[in-house]
Write an enzyme that holds these catalytic residues in place. Structure first.
Site, PDB file in Angstrom:
ATOM      1  CB  THR A   1      -2.898  -1.673  17.955  1.00  0.00           C
ATOM      2  OG1 THR A   1      -2.747  -1.910  16.558  1.00  0.00           O
ATOM      3  CG2 THR A   1      -1.851  -0.628  18.335  1.00  0.00           C
TER       4      THR A   1
ATOM      5  CE1 TYR B   1      -4.225   3.392  17.419  1.00  0.00           C
ATOM      6  CE2 TYR B   1      -3.300   1.877  15.780  1.00  0.00           C
ATOM      7  CZ  TYR B   1      -4.172   2.131  16.837  1.00  0.00           C
ATOM      8  OH  TYR B   1      -4.957   1.132  17.310  1.00  0.00           O
TER       9      TYR B   1
HETATM   10  N1  UFG Z   1      -6.300  -1.972   1.947  1.00  0.00           N
HETATM   11  C1  UFG Z   1      -6.476  -1.909   0.568  1.00  0.00           C
HETATM   12  N2  UFG Z   1      -7.482  -1.129   0.100  1.00  0.00           N
HETATM   13  C2  UFG Z   1      -8.308  -0.402   0.911  1.00  0.00           C
HETATM   14  C3  UFG Z   1      -8.109  -0.481   2.304  1.00  0.00           C
HETATM   15  C4  UFG Z   1      -7.086  -1.279   2.786  1.00  0.00           C
HETATM   16  O1  UFG Z   1      -5.755  -2.536  -0.198  1.00  0.00           O
HETATM   17  O2  UFG Z   1      -9.199   0.314   0.400  1.00  0.00           O
HETATM   18  C5  UFG Z   1      -5.234  -2.843   2.456  1.00  0.00           C
HETATM   19  C6  UFG Z   1      -4.206  -2.103   3.287  1.00  0.00           C
HETATM   20  O3  UFG Z   1      -3.249  -1.503   2.465  1.00  0.00           O
HETATM   21  C7  UFG Z   1      -3.675  -3.222   4.157  1.00  0.00           C
HETATM   22  C8  UFG Z   1      -4.892  -4.135   4.362  1.00  0.00           C
HETATM   23  O4  UFG Z   1      -5.805  -3.792   3.331  1.00  0.00           O
HETATM   24  O5  UFG Z   1      -2.699  -3.933   3.491  1.00  0.00           O
HETATM   25  C9  UFG Z   1      -5.577  -3.914   5.695  1.00  0.00           C
HETATM   26  O6  UFG Z   1      -5.817  -2.526   5.860  1.00  0.00           O
HETATM   27  P1  UFG Z   1      -6.760  -1.937   6.988  1.00  0.00           P
HETATM   28  O7  UFG Z   1      -6.799  -0.462   6.796  1.00  0.00           O
HETATM   29  O8  UFG Z   1      -8.048  -2.661   6.986  1.00  0.00           O
HETATM   30  O9  UFG Z   1      -6.023  -2.314   8.337  1.00  0.00           O
HETATM   31  P2  UFG Z   1      -4.502  -2.073   8.775  1.00  0.00           P
HETATM   32  O10 UFG Z   1      -3.810  -3.398   8.749  1.00  0.00           O
HETATM   33  O11 UFG Z   1      -3.890  -0.965   8.039  1.00  0.00           O
HETATM   34  O12 UFG Z   1      -4.671  -1.573  10.264  1.00  0.00           O
HETATM   35  C10 UFG Z   1      -5.550  -2.198  11.178  1.00  0.00           C
HETATM   36  C11 UFG Z   1      -5.941  -1.195  12.224  1.00  0.00           C
HETATM   37  C12 UFG Z   1      -4.766  -0.836  13.046  1.00  0.00           C
HETATM   38  C13 UFG Z   1      -4.125  -2.076  13.595  1.00  0.00           C
HETATM   39  C14 UFG Z   1      -3.784  -3.032  12.514  1.00  0.00           C
HETATM   40  C15 UFG Z   1      -3.245  -4.295  13.107  1.00  0.00           C
HETATM   41  O13 UFG Z   1      -6.467  -0.014  11.597  1.00  0.00           O
HETATM   42  O14 UFG Z   1      -5.189  -0.026  14.103  1.00  0.00           O
HETATM   43  O15 UFG Z   1      -4.950  -3.309  11.762  1.00  0.00           O
HETATM   44  O16 UFG Z   1      -2.931  -5.254  12.158  1.00  0.00           O
HETATM   45  F1  UFG Z   1      -2.998  -1.747  14.233  1.00  0.00           F
END
Ligand code: UFG
Length: 329
Positions: A117, A141
């Site tokens: 990841t 994680y």
């Molecule tokens: N976000 C919001 N509102 C929400 C959900 C998410 O603003 O309701 C934002 C988060 O704060 C973040 C972005 O959208 O800035 C993306 O969030 P995600 O939860 O969709 O994904 P993440 O980037 O946190 O994490 C995902 C995977 C990880 C991986 C990562 C790699 O869950 O396993 O992408 O970039 F490591």
């Protein structure tokens, strides 16, 4: 050719099974269904319900069938959960994965493709992240994946096999034929949540932080369509079979979108159905994670088919509609 797939009942694993079947491979899936869904495993696949640490079951399987490659998807993926229960992550994502690799290698398996990841990079202060960047995960994680990568690299030095470590950026969307997609009781992914809002399942979407140092203040990610990611696996398999070399590859499109841009695009696609709210930053979130794709493009012959945010969002909404209509969850 027989491919062993762990976590084939999960979101990414099931899409890769579809692509492998389309490319003519035989698949055996091992999944304990702790988070996967049996209905996502394609019909033509042999399915064994087992944990990846079940060495007895695996040894018996290897006596019956010879496998060319292991694709290891099974793992826990919730960042927040990993902060609350780090042991769960180190046990399953690292310890059990190591047991699985050892079992496969002891049985003569020669190729391992491992799901890692972009969370391994932490919060890098770079526009485009390349594979040689410092690994500095922000949560258990990401740390569990770093440790597993390191185990695999070390094992390869002492054994006769090769690996490809694929570091996924933000995987989203659903199979365009709607044979699979993301099923989640407590979704945390932006595009999943936004798609649920688009079909009226949620009233609003909250943007977690608009005070980041980015052009619109919201965090930036590199969203890759799950079917394009699945194709990267097929192409990586072809590479490892032909070249017999180990690699670490970022999996993304190399283009970043802010949270606000994702939601604005979604509102264009679904006629302003989504009500946007602003909230605090989510702890442990990186400002910007966008892949440098040079290594990926240089290594495998992959041409993305769905590298367009609207397409990603449309397939995601269609899938959300489907599982709502069919009352799946
Ligand atoms: N976000 C919001 N509102 C929400 C959900 C998410 O603003 O309701 C934002 C988060 O704060 C973040 C972005 O959208 O800035 C993306 O969030 P995600 O939860 O969709 O994904 P993440 O980037 O946190 O994490 C995902 C995977 C990880 C991986 C990562 C790699 O869950 O396993 O992408 O970039 F490591």
């Amino acid at each position: 050719m027989n491919i062993l797939v762990t976590g084939g009942a999960g979101y990414i694993g099931s899409h890769v099974c579809l692509s492998l079947l389309d490319a003519g491979y035989n698949i055996t899936v091992i999944d304990d269904l702790s988070s996967g869904q049996k209905k996502l495993i394609p019909d033509k696949v042999e399915f064994i319900q087992a944990n990846i640490n079940d060495t007895n079951k695996l040894n018996k399987l290897f006596q019956k069938k010879s496998f060319n490659t292991l694709m290891h998807f099974a793992g826990f993926v919730q960042v927040e959960e990993s902060v609350k229960f780090p042991e769960k992550y180190f046990n399953n994502n690292t310890k059990n994965a190591t047991i699985l690799f050892e079992t496969c290698i002891n049985n003569g398996l020669k190729n391992i493709i491992f799901s890692s990841t972009a969370a391994v990079y932490g919060n890098p202060n770079k526009e485009l992240i390349h594979e040689g960047a410092t690994l500095n995960p922000l949560n258990p994680y990401g740390e569990s994946k770093v440790q597993t990568e390191n185990k695999l690299i070390k094992m390869q030095k002492n054994n006769n096999f090769n690996y490809i470590i694929l570091r996924y950026f933000n995987v989203a969307g659903a199979d365009p034929k709607l044979r699979s997609g993301l099923i989640s009781k407590k979704p945390t992914h932006l595009i999943k949540i936004a798609s649920q809002a688009a079909i009226g399942k949620l009233n609003s979407v909250t943007i977690f932080g608009n005070d980041y140092n980015t052009h619109d203040g919201t965090a930036i990610r590199d969203y890759i369509h799950v079917s394009d990611l699945a194709d990267i696996h097929v192409k990586s398999l072809e590479y490892i079979l032909e070249k017999k070399q180990s690699k670490i590859l970022n999996c993304g499109y190399g283009k970043g979108y802010s949270v606000k841009e994702v939601l604005d695009t979604l509102n264009r696609v679904c006629n302003n159905k989504i009500y946007i709210k602003y909230g605090n930053r989510r702890s442990g979130d990186a400002v910007s994670l966008v892949s440098n794709t040079n290594q990926l493009m240089k290594t495998i012959s992959w041409t993305p088919k769905y590298n367009d945010l609207e397409t990603i969002l449309k397939t995601s909404i269609k899938w959300e509609n489907k599982i709502q209509n069919e009352k799946i969850l």
